[in-house]
Design a protein around this motif. Structure first.
Motif, PDB file in Angstrom:
ATOM      1  N   LYS A  15       0.665  -1.056  -0.208  1.00  0.00           N
ATOM      2  CA  LYS A  15       0.628   0.398   0.019  1.00  0.00           C
ATOM      3  C   LYS A  15       0.898   1.033  -0.122  1.00  0.00           C
ATOM      4  O   LYS A  15       1.635   0.852   1.188  1.00  0.00           O
ATOM      5  CB  LYS A  15      -0.810  -0.199   1.252  1.00  0.00           C
ATOM      6  CG  LYS A  15      -1.676  -0.932   1.349  1.00  0.00           C
ATOM      7  CD  LYS A  15      -3.250  -0.397   2.359  1.00  0.00           C
ATOM      8  CE  LYS A  15      -4.547  -1.588   1.517  1.00  0.00           C
ATOM      9  NZ  LYS A  15      -4.234  -2.607   1.906  1.00  0.00           N
ATOM     10  N   ILE A  16       1.232   1.906  -0.880  1.00  0.00           N
ATOM     11  CA  ILE A  16       1.691   3.036  -0.841  1.00  0.00           C
ATOM     12  C   ILE A  16       1.642   3.993   0.169  1.00  0.00           C
ATOM     13  O   ILE A  16       2.739   4.523   0.203  1.00  0.00           O
ATOM     14  CB  ILE A  16       1.638   3.669  -2.421  1.00  0.00           C
ATOM     15  CG1 ILE A  16       2.483   5.272  -2.196  1.00  0.00           C
ATOM     16  CG2 ILE A  16       0.102   4.520  -2.652  1.00  0.00           C
ATOM     17  CD1 ILE A  16       3.680   4.696  -3.095  1.00  0.00           C
ATOM     18  N   GLU A  17       1.019   4.281   0.404  1.00  0.00           N
ATOM     19  CA  GLU A  17       0.777   4.781   1.208  1.00  0.00           C
ATOM     20  C   GLU A  17       0.853   4.728   3.187  1.00  0.00           C
ATOM     21  O   GLU A  17       1.407   5.773   2.900  1.00  0.00           O
ATOM     22  CB  GLU A  17      -1.014   5.609   2.160  1.00  0.00           C
ATOM     23  CG  GLU A  17      -2.019   4.844   2.382  1.00  0.00           C
ATOM     24  CD  GLU A  17      -2.697   3.641   1.333  1.00  0.00           C
ATOM     25  OE1 GLU A  17      -2.376   3.613  -0.078  1.00  0.00           O
ATOM     26  OE2 GLU A  17      -3.712   3.175   1.442  1.00  0.00           O
ATOM     27  N   GLU A  18       1.259   3.121   3.060  1.00  0.00           N
ATOM     28  CA  GLU A  18       1.919   3.032   4.115  1.00  0.00           C
ATOM     29  C   GLU A  18       3.008   2.407   3.731  1.00  0.00           C
ATOM     30  O   GLU A  18       4.103   3.251   4.441  1.00  0.00           O
ATOM     31  CB  GLU A  18       0.873   1.632   4.394  1.00  0.00           C
ATOM     32  CG  GLU A  18      -1.298   1.527   5.048  1.00  0.00           C
ATOM     33  CD  GLU A  18      -1.043  -0.317   5.340  1.00  0.00           C
ATOM     34  OE1 GLU A  18      -1.732  -0.215   5.506  1.00  0.00           O
ATOM     35  OE2 GLU A  18      -0.119  -1.182   4.843  1.00  0.00           O
ATOM     36  N   VAL A  19       4.108   2.808   3.028  1.00  0.00           N
ATOM     37  CA  VAL A  19       5.609   2.276   2.423  1.00  0.00           C
ATOM     38  C   VAL A  19       5.769   3.429   3.002  1.00  0.00           C
ATOM     39  O   VAL A  19       6.737   4.280   3.435  1.00  0.00           O
ATOM     40  CB  VAL A  19       5.726   2.262   0.998  1.00  0.00           C
ATOM     41  CG1 VAL A  19       7.199   2.491   1.024  1.00  0.00           C
ATOM     42  CG2 VAL A  19       5.249   0.003   0.942  1.00  0.00           C
ATOM     43  N   VAL A  20       4.975   5.152   1.683  1.00  0.00           N
ATOM     44  CA  VAL A  20       6.109   6.234   1.979  1.00  0.00           C
ATOM     45  C   VAL A  20       5.888   7.007   3.629  1.00  0.00           C
ATOM     46  O   VAL A  20       6.432   7.883   4.012  1.00  0.00           O
ATOM     47  CB  VAL A  20       4.579   6.890   1.305  1.00  0.00           C
ATOM     48  CG1 VAL A  20       5.178   8.845   1.422  1.00  0.00           C
ATOM     49  CG2 VAL A  20       5.693   6.841  -0.333  1.00  0.00           C
TER      50      VAL A  20
END
Ligand SMILES: [Zn+2]
Length: 661
Positions: A15-20
């Motif tokens: 999940k991009i929002e979690e990785v970033v």
């Protein structure tokens, strides 16, 4: 090698929002998340994170990509490291895969062993420098004499290869490295006389050369004794991992600063790079001496379009700068030049400067290439009218080579001021140069390229600036591309214009439709980057790849400029649009649009773009007609002109309105 299946699983679970979000504080904004961009000095949140598309994008510094890209850029991880990081985060087991061909894995092993050997050698040279008497007395004292701090020496991993003829080679072979590998890495050579191996860098201080991801790919060695025979500097010869044309000394240590400052300083030598680092200027690289090869220019332009040549103020320095300028300009870089005070090189000058003095000097003394060229060459030309005329014409040639018409207009203005000539007259000269180029190409392919790059609006600096139109053309190209990448695989019903009685059109995909239209019209996108994306997209779209796979391909594209462009296209609903375009806005954002609307909009978008291009061409021919030509040429232009006008009114009719005058 991580198996393809595992990679797919990792990418789909991430999940991009979690990785970033691990590294950047994100806030929800509508469908997206926003946060302060970690890749530039951000004060207001400029980084957008889209969970729907799985990507992040900064609208100030252009950083962007998927979860893997974020980790690679932000944490400096390699591609497999980034994948493993995400896998660990989501508890995905890694399945390895041995899919390489025997040749591939042999080459991979060879590359790996060269990297390992270089790493071993670099450590050996560092130890020699700091931990042996000879190293300290000769090598280290040399660096100290030059004024380098320990931190700099350690950071760049400077070293020393002792004076015995084969001390390093013997030690390395004891550690199990083969003579063959040592020769291949350029660390040892075979003596013609004795047939024995000897150290290539014996008796020299060592400057390791890092590739852009920080691995050591080669070495430069400088001899210290004044009376020594042979070359002052020797370098690793090209091999499997080292290609002289592709490497810039100091690039790995400079790349973040280059991005942040959006500029790179180009100097000549290793020590220039080190001294400038110590004086607080980190966006600096050294070329390999002669004119910059295309590969190095490409590497630079992935990070910035602004390059500042720093040279000694003497004749040799000036000539070196002049030699590089032409090639850099045609590649679309903005070139500036700083000449140092008489008798100084970047190394010596940086040492004399106190904190921030160097930065201030570079900033205050950077002149654009036109001013530089005119200034230094005017001195030679003096008041000789012939010499001055040929100087004017040489400068105009440089300007004609610039890929961007807006930049051309800017420099024509500057040139007019410096030569005290009218802009109008210089524009006439510029048009002639461009016209010459337009008529030169022989193959259709060449013709298309030249047309794409050199169709200019020379009038753009006279009373009514058309700068806005150029801007709009770029916007129109991006719109078209955005439409392709977001909706390319949707089907529309195309009414054939040739057969007006047909009640049923043909069902075809949007990308096919756009592609066909452009091909029949012989149109290609004008901006080289746009064109690259368009052509690669067109190629991929003909394969059986799904839209998602194509998007995935571009998001992890090896060319950073292409990658950034693509991400920008995907996120076209973010705030990058001028008010002016909004008035003309035609592109679809809403995926739920009815097919009918989609259809109209695609056709409109394509036709509008055609009109922009036709208008550009028509304006140019109008200008041409104002000039004196032999009758034969005039009639050729008129025929061309009439064809274009006819085509234009056809398209305008299809659009049901006249878009531009
Ligand atoms: Zn940014």
């Amino acid at each position: 090698m991580i198996s393809k299946q595992t990679i797919d699983e990792i990418l789909s679970v991430a999940k991009i929002e979690e990785v970033v979000g691990e590294f950047v504080q994100l806030k929800r904004r509508g469908q997206n998340w926003v946060g302060l961009c970690p890749f530039h000095n951000d004060r207001t949140p400029s980084m957008y994170v889209s969970p729907r598309l799985g990507i992040y994008k900064c609208f100030v510094c252009d950083a962007g990509g998927d979860s893997v890209r974020f980790l690679m850029e932000h944490e400096k991880m390699s591609y497999p490291e980034a994948l493993r990081h995400i896998a660990a985060k989501y508890g995905i087991p890694i399945v390895e895969d041995e899919k390489q061909t025997p040749e591939e894995s042999a080459e991979q092993r060879e590359r790996d062993s060269l990297f390992a050997l270089n790493e071993y050698a670099a450590n050996y040279f560092v130890n020699q420098l700091f931990d042996t008497e000879e190293g300290r007395d000769i090598g280290l004292s040399y660096f100290k004499e030059r004024g380098f701090k320990d931190t700099t020496i350690r950071k760049f991993r400077l070293g020393y290869n002792p004076s015995g003829w084969n001390q390093f080679t013997t030690e390395a072979m004891k550690q199990g490295y083969s003579g063959e590998a040592l020769q291949q890495a350029g660390l040892a050579r075979k003596s013609d006389k004795s047939g024995k191996l000897y150290d290539f860098y014996h008796d020299r201080v060592i400057f390791p050369i890092h590739n852009k991801s920080g691995k050591i790919v080669g070495f430069g060695g400088r001899v210290l004794q004044k009376d020594a025979k042979g070359m002052k500097y020797v370098n690793t010869p090209d091999n499997l991992i080292y290609h002289k044309r592709e490497n810039l000394y100091g690039f790995y240590f400079a790349k973040n600063a280059i991005k942040k400052e959006d500029n790179v300083f180009l100097v000549e030598g290793y020590t220039d790079v080190l001294s400038m680092h110590e004086a607080g200027v980190e966006n600096v690289v050294a070329a390999s001496g002669t004119a910059l090869p295309d590969e190095q220019i490409k590497l630079i332009s992935l990070y910035t379009k602004n390059i500042t040549l720093v040279n000694d103020g003497d004749k040799a320095g000036i000539n070196a700068s002049l030699k590089d300028i032409g090639n850099l300009l045609t590649k679309g870089l903005n070139v500036k030049v700083v000449l140092l005070p008489d008798g100084e090189d970047p190394d010596s000058f940086a040492k004399k400067c106190r904190d921030s003095e160097l930065q201030a000097y570079l900033h205050d003394n950077a002149t654009d290439f036109i001013t530089f060229k005119i200034k230094v060459l005017s001195e030679d030309a003096g008041n000789d009218p012939m010499k001055r005329a040929s100087l004017v014409s040489s400068v105009i040639q440089d300007i004609a080579a610039l890929p961007d018409p807006i930049v051309q207009a800017f420099y024509i203005k500057k040139c007019a001021e410096l030569f005290e000539l009218s802009e109008e007259m210089l524009n006439v000269q510029l048009r002639k140069q461009v016209w010459k180029k337009l008529n030169k190409p022989t193959t259709p392919e060449e013709a298309q390229n030249v047309e794409a790059v050199n169709v200019v609006e020379p009038q753009s600096v006279s009373p009514q600036p058309k700068v806005d139109d150029d801007d709009t053309l770029q916007v129109a190209e991006e719109k078209l591309l955005a439409l392709l990448v977001q909706f390319g695989m949707y089907e529309i019903n195309v009414q054939s214009t040739a057969d007006e009685n047909a009640t049923q059109g043909t069902v075809m995909r949007i990308d096919q439709y756009v592609y066909d239209e452009f091909e029949t019209e012989e149109i290609t996108l004008q901006n080289p980057l746009n064109r690259a994306v368009y052509e690669e997209y067109a190629e991929l779209a003909q394969t059986a790849l799904s839209q998602e796979q194509i998007i995935r391909h571009f998001i992890s594209h090896p060319d950073e400029a292409v990658r950034n462009m693509f991400v920008r296209l995907l996120m076209q609903d973010a705030p990058t649009y001028s008010e002016r375009w909004k008035a003309l806005d035609i592109v679809i954002r809403d995926v739920n649009n009815s097919q009918r609307r989609l259809q109209e909009e695609v056709a409109n978008c394509v036709n509008r773009y055609k009109l922009y291009r036709l208008d550009q061409y028509i304006h140019m021919l109008q200008d041409e007609l104002k000039e004196e030509h032999p009758d034969e040429v005039v009639s050729q232009i008129v025929v061309k002109y009439q064809k274009l006008i006819a085509r234009r009114s056809e398209i305008a009719q299809m659009l049901g309105q006249v878009v531009l005058k």
